[in-house]
Design a protein around this motif. Structure first.
Motif, PDB file in Angstrom:
ATOM      1  N   VAL A   1     -10.207  -2.187   5.122  1.00 47.35           N
ATOM      2  CA  VAL A   1     -10.881  -1.135   5.889  1.00 47.35           C
ATOM      3  C   VAL A   1     -12.373  -1.442   5.995  1.00 47.35           C
ATOM      4  O   VAL A   1     -12.988  -1.319   7.063  1.00 47.35           O
TER       5      VAL A   1
ATOM      6  N   ASN B   1      -1.573   6.448   9.090  1.00 54.33           N
ATOM      7  CA  ASN B   1      -2.046   5.102   9.409  1.00 54.33           C
ATOM      8  C   ASN B   1      -3.541   4.940   9.167  1.00 54.33           C
ATOM      9  O   ASN B   1      -4.047   3.812   9.129  1.00 54.33           O
TER      10      ASN B   1
ATOM     11  N   LYS C   1      -5.567   4.121   3.811  1.00 56.76           N
ATOM     12  CA  LYS C   1      -5.229   2.783   3.331  1.00 56.76           C
ATOM     13  C   LYS C   1      -5.362   2.731   1.806  1.00 56.76           C
ATOM     14  O   LYS C   1      -6.466   2.607   1.268  1.00 56.76           O
TER      15      LYS C   1
ATOM     16  N   GLY D   1       0.854  -1.175   0.000  1.00 56.23           N
ATOM     17  CA  GLY D   1       0.000   0.000   0.000  1.00 56.23           C
ATOM     18  C   GLY D   1       0.889   1.223   0.000  1.00 56.23           C
ATOM     19  O   GLY D   1       1.385   1.663  -1.027  1.00 56.23           O
TER      20      GLY D   1
ATOM     21  N   GLU E   1      -6.062  -2.904   0.469  1.00 55.75           N
ATOM     22  CA  GLU E   1      -6.133  -2.210   1.757  1.00 55.75           C
ATOM     23  C   GLU E   1      -7.505  -1.586   1.976  1.00 55.75           C
ATOM     24  O   GLU E   1      -8.017  -1.568   3.101  1.00 55.75           O
TER      25      GLU E   1
END
Length: 843
Positions: free
Chosen positions: A778, A766, A769, A621, A774
């Motif tokens: 989420v 952080n 994503k 990512g 990614e």
């Protein structure tokens, strides 16, 4: 004539013939002494300025293939005689020292006969992390420097008897050099010299007693047989001329059966194309047992090895070709004892059905002459493959070609499992030119612990495997994890998010409730798999080819659990499909902010060469795990003193441009990202919590056996690997292009994430994503705020749009997004909180 027929012819014409008669007749060399002498020894010639003749042992297992029970039995018998000589009390305090390379296995077998003695052998392989405890010279040898490198410096410092073991006691110089050097540093009252044969001349016979009086110690001698070598005047010059003449003749094309037109008795010439198969057999060597006595081998090590031998022998027996009648277990230079014990256990496992023989490769150049009265009938020549300290050179395997073996099990340590071993002129290829089946077994090279490293656990558990842990087949992956299936770890997504963002808990301390896909979502998964299977197969093949070309010809795949695990399984399948390789594959835990599982690294370092380990993940990512791994490996090197692990991750897709080993940099849907455990062997994400994972434990995970009815893990793997044949040519082209391209990471993904974080007022990378994989995570595991989608993105986002609709999450199209999509986690989440735009999130 076939090699089997030729071998049987050898047996017939050689019946009753002494394998030293050819040299004796031409040079006048003779052996006198015990009646058993000619049964123990033959003669050969070598190019050596100090001694033309070579005494070739028939029971040592070096140059002449022999039954392993005979080889081990001779050493054990000598050890028992030493025990009787010393008495029980002194034998309990004895230490056995063997000589590299020829007597390492003999010395170890003598220690077996003594029963309770630790063992050490000299070595020509320096190890940077181990201090020298001594060294000496072997005056008549072609390679003289011997090092003593015990892991425990106290091993040679006791006052008990020191038992020195060599294959032959000819002049006594080697033993005297050793004892003199050690006695100055570690004086003791008693030494015992052990050899298969005592061949000292009358002039040398009294030197040992004189030396004992000189140092004020008792020196005993124990041998199987004794005698002398009769050398007529001018024998050295005559021997050198005879060697030169036969080596010159051997460079011409061979016409007689049994000679080798590919390497010839001289071993020089072009390599023949291998006609036999070469494949690997996994031993599962016990991680807490050294590969030999280079750094010391204790009685406790011996006990653990004895317990593991039957299972390892069974694995070898299972891998042998059907109908095999003659099998050779071939050791490697100093690595004599481990192959010997494997051969002995194999001999016991197969009983009388298969004739098992044992010998080893060697540094020693010897003339080969295809005559029943000569000890070295054929030789194979291949390059050194363990990066020797004294530089490259030729290595040899004698009496293997033409011996009628149906299979050879070549056993090397992991330091020697190098590209040179697998080159077209390497040992397996040379063997395959003469033997129909070659099995390669690699014993992990023991790495002594750095003296500054903290104590580590004496034993780590073996990897978990299916079907007891995961729905993958047991050979597909070994999980370096502990099973926490009986522990309740799941928490509602909203509770986890609040705890994580408030600093009350780390994300790895609990698990999200496993998402159960709707029927509509499952249909999307199957449609996506059907659409992308060939594309996935190309990426799998390309990244695997790059790994094989650039990282290691025999990589150890270590996937980052759990997203990397299906990719690691597919890479392993590709290597087997395209190259016939049976690669080891493990899954380990890495946790952002906490690093990689250090105990898993210790297990890997104990079983494999760290330089062969290739870490595998599904995709990149922004590169957080890439950076996490690099930092964790630096810390591990500082703490444990273990070097060699490469932090470069191999990934299927690298949309973030964070690595240089990848199959593609496209951001596309990898269907395994659509689901959680039901596409990853029914394994949860990994768990690291202090009350569950102690300092000597692997990280934990759960096996969701109850979800077996919804498991799609095998279907995913089979759908992709079924496309391997149709994409093979495309993979070759793609890998070729990638290997010649500039693949240096640009970290574009990280820069994009920082930009998005600031642009949307999140101020925490952080919570951003990037990429399809990614973003899917989420939606399945975290509290999403919104999804950014590249304008015009098509079917790759169908499942994301469905999940967003189900959770009430807005999807915002962005014109110049560098990824197909980006998932934004709700910033500063508490239940009832608003996002950065002041709006509440619908859950």
């Amino acid at each position: 004539m076939t090699e089997r027929a030729h071998a049987e012819g050898h047996a017939e014409e050689g019946a009753g013939a002494w394998s030293g008669s050819w040299v004796a007749e031409r040079l006048g060399v003779g052996l006198t002494g015990d009646e058993a002498l000619t049964g123990l020894l033959g003669l050969a010639l070598r190019r050596n300025p100090k001694r033309a003749h070579l005494l070739v042992s028939n029971v040592l297992g070096k140059h002449v293939p022999q039954s392993p029970s005979v080889v081990h039995g001779h050493g054990v018998a000598l050890g028992r005689r030493v025990r009787d000589l010393l008495g029980a009390e002194a034998a309990e305090r004895a230490v056995v020292l063997g000589y590299a390379e020829t007597a390492t296995g003999l010395g170890h077998s003598v220690a077996d006969g003594l029963g309770s003695a630790p063992y050490l052998h000299s070595t020509r392989r320096p190890v940077a992390t181990v201090a020298r405890a001594g060294g000496f010279e072997e005056s008549h040898s072609h390679a003289t420097s011997h090092l003593l490198l015990p892991e425990d410096p106290a091993l040679l410092a006791g006052d008990g008897p020191l038992v020195l073991v060599d294959d032959e006691f000819s002049t006594g110089n080697t033993v005297l050099n050793t004892v003199r050097a050690l006695h100055e540093r570690y004086p003791r009252k008693r030494y015992v010299v052990v050899a298969l044969v005592d061949m000292r001349s009358p002039a040398d016979a009294g030197r040992l007693d004189d030396f004992a009086r000189e140092i004020g110690a008792r020196v005993d001698l124990v041998t199987t047989a004794s005698g002398t070598v009769q050398l007529p005047p001018g024998v050295l010059e005559k021997g050198q001329e005879l060697v030169a003449r036969h080596e010159t003749a051997a460079t011409k094309p061979a016409t007689e059966p049994g000679t080798e037109p590919t390497t010839g008795p001289t071993g020089r010439g072009p390599a023949a194309a291998p006609s036999g198969t070469v494949r690997r057999v996994e031993l599962h060597w016990p991680h807490d047992v050294p590969d030999g006595g280079r750094h010391g081998f204790t009685p406790a090590h011996r006990t653990r090895l004895e317990a593991a031998l039957p299972a390892m022998a069974a694995r070898i027996a299972e891998a042998l070709p059907a109908g095999a009648r003659r099998v050779l277990v071939l050791g490697f230079e100093e690595l004599m004892y481990a192959p010997l014990r494997l051969a002995h256990a194999l001999e016991q496992t197969v009983g009388g059905d298969i004739a098992v023989r044992y010998s080893t490769t060697t540094r020693s150049p010897v003339l080969a002459v295809d005559d029943p009265g000569y000890a070295i009938r054929t030789r194979l020549v291949f390059p050194a493959h363990d990066d020797p300290a004294d530089g490259p050179g030729e290595r040899y395997a004698y009496n293997v070609a033409g011996a009628g073996f149906d299979a050879v099990v070549a056993v090397v340590d992991s330091v020697a499992d190098t590209p040179a071993l697998h080159a077209p002129d390497g040992l397996p290829a040379r063997l395959a030119a003469h033997v129909p089946h070659v099995l390669l077994a690699v014993v992990p090279s023991y790495v002594p612990r750095s003296p500054h490293a903290p104590e580590r656990p004496s034993m780590l558990p073996e990897p978990l495997r299916g079907p007891d842990f995961s729905s993958y087949a047991p050979d597909e992956v070994g999980w370096l994890l502990q099973d926490l299936s009986d522990v309740t770890l799941e928490a509602p997504t909203e509770e986890r998010e609040e705890a994580i963002q408030s600093g009350g808990a780390h994300y790895a301390e609990s698990l999200p409730v496993e998402y159960q896909p709707s029927e509509q979502y499952q249909q999307l998964f199957h449609a996506a798999l059907e659409t992308s299977a060939a594309r996935l197969a190309r990426a799998v093949g390309a990244v695997t080819e790059i790994v094989l070309a650039e990282r290691s010809p025999r990589p150890v795949l270590v996937s980052l659990a759990r997203a990397g695990t299906p990719v690691g399984v597919l890479m392993r399948r590709w290597a087997q499909f395209r190259h016939g390789l049976d690669l080891p594959h493990y899954a380990v835990s890495i946790v952002r902010g906490r690093g990689i599982d250090a105990n898993a690294l210790r297990w890997l370092a104990g079983h494999h060469d760290p330089a062969d380990v290739v870490f595998v993940d599904g995709w990149t990512g922004k590169g957080a795990i890439t950076r996490e791994l690099a930092a964790a490996l630096r810390a591990f090197e500082d703490s444990d003193g273990v070097t060699g692990f490469d932090p470069e991750i191999a990934v299927l897709a690298d949309p973030g441009s964070c690595v240089r080993t990848y199959g593609t940099r496209d951001d596309f849907l990898i269907p395994s990202a659509c689901l959680n455990s039901t596409v990853s062997g029914l394994i949860s994400r990994t768990v690291l919590r202090a009350d569950l994972v102690g300092p000597h434990d692997f990280h934990g995970a759960k096996f969701y056996r109850e979800l077996a009815g919804a498991d799609l893990s095998p279907a995913f793997l089979d759908a992709v690997s079924a496309r391997f044949p149709e994409v093979a040519e495309a993979v070759d082209a793609q890998a070729k292009d990638l290997l010649s391209a500039d693949r240096a990471p640009t970290w574009e993904g990280w820069a994009a994430v920082e930009r998005i974080s600031e642009e949307y007022g999140i101020h925490d990378v952080n919570l951003v994503k990037p990429g399809v994989g990614e973003t899917t995570r989420v939606m399945l595991r975290r509290v999403p705020w919104k999804v950014l989608a590249r304008a015009g993105a098509g079917a790759d986002l169908d499942h994301v749009r469905l999940l967003a609709e189900q959770r009430g999450v807005p999807v915002e199209e962005v014109a110049d997004l560098p990824y197909t999509c980006v998932g934004l986690i709700h910033p500063q989440y508490t239940r009832g909180a608003t996002g950065a735009d002041g709006k509440a999130v619908t859950l």
